[in-house]
Design an enzyme around this catalytic site. Structure first.
Site, short mmCIF file in Angstrom:
data_model
loop_
_atom_site.label_atom_id
_atom_site.label_comp_id
_atom_site.label_asym_id
_atom_site.label_seq_id
_atom_site.Cartn_x
_atom_site.Cartn_y
_atom_site.Cartn_z
N ARG A 40 -0.03 8.68 5.18
CA ARG A 40 -1.07 8.11 6.04
C ARG A 40 -2.47 8.60 5.62
NH1 ARG A 40 -0.73 4.18 10.34
NH2 ARG A 40 1.40 4.18 11.10
N SER B 28 0.83 -1.21 0.00
CA SER B 28 0.00 0.00 0.00
C SER B 28 0.86 1.26 0.00
CB SER B 28 -0.93 0.00 1.21
OG SER B 28 -1.86 -1.05 1.14
N HIS C 84 -3.51 6.81 2.51
CA HIS C 84 -3.85 5.43 2.89
C HIS C 84 -5.23 5.35 3.53
CE1 HIS C 84 -3.40 1.70 5.44
NE2 HIS C 84 -3.05 1.25 4.26
#
Length: 213
Positions: free
Chosen positions: A42, A19, A45
């Site tokens: 982050r 990812s 994601h």
């Protein structure tokens, strides 16, 4: 009846590795450095949209301010329970309080008395906990608006504001108000309608993860 076996990656560490590798390949992270880049990764994601980085605004001192607040175990104030639940507790100092008062009776009474939302009232209920802490808003624009109002009337400032409320009414305006004038407080925000509890919590986790590294 045999439907066969579905093949997919089951190893959590490998899922994370792939990812983050994909995000680094597809998202334009060139304007971010160090801890800012960790936050950007982050957030992508958390929402699955690489172009969110185009709307991400991180003040120059935000990462260090967040690190210091966590290192001192200052409280994290959340606008809603979804934000609080999304923060990874094991990344935080043991005794650091992660607070949310949206469901309390005190908040309900204050919201009724002032004809405002519970999220805004919850900021008021927790005002004495905010000094030097981190305020994380991922759901309610009214909470962000009211936080700025509280600071205008002399609230002891938090160390960092993570202002990423999502929505169609007030979200754009609340975040624009923070970006235009954060009252001298370091901040992280995402312009436009996009945002949400998962993204707000992800920003905290990025700072906390770096602190632990």
């Amino acid at each position: 009846m045999n439907h066969g076996t579905t093949h997919y990656i089951r190893d959590a560490a490998e899922i994370y590795r792939q990812s983050f590798e994909t995000i680094r390949r597809e998202a334009d992270l060139s304007r971010f450095s160090g801890g800012q880049k960790d936050i950007a990764i982050r957030l992508v994601h958390a929402c699955g949209m690489v172009d969110i980085v185009d709307d991400l605004v991180i003040s120059d001192d935000a990462v260090e301010a967040g690190r210091q607040a966590l290192a001192k175990a200052r409280p994290i104030i959340c606008d809603v329970e979804m934000v609080r639940r999304g923060i990874i507790r094991r990344l935080l100092p043991k005794d650091l309080p992660v607070l949310c008062e949206i469901s309390s009776e005190a908040t309900a009474q204050l919201a009724r008395a002032h004809a405002t939302t519970r999220s805004a009232a919850a900021m008021e209920v927790l005002c004495e906990e905010m000094a030097g802490g981190i305020v994380v808003i991922g759901n309610a624009p009214t909470a962000l608006f009211h936080l700025l109002e509280m600071m205008d009337r002399g609230l002891a400032s938090p160390a960092l504001i993570i202002g990423i409320p999502v929505g169609f009414v007030g979200a754009v305006e609340a975040k624009d108000a923070l970006i235009a004038d954060s009252r001298g407080v370091p901040f992280i925000a995402v312009r436009g309608r996009r945002g949400g509890s998962a993204m707000a919590a992800a920003a905290v986790n990025a700072i906390a993860g770096e602190l632990r590294a």
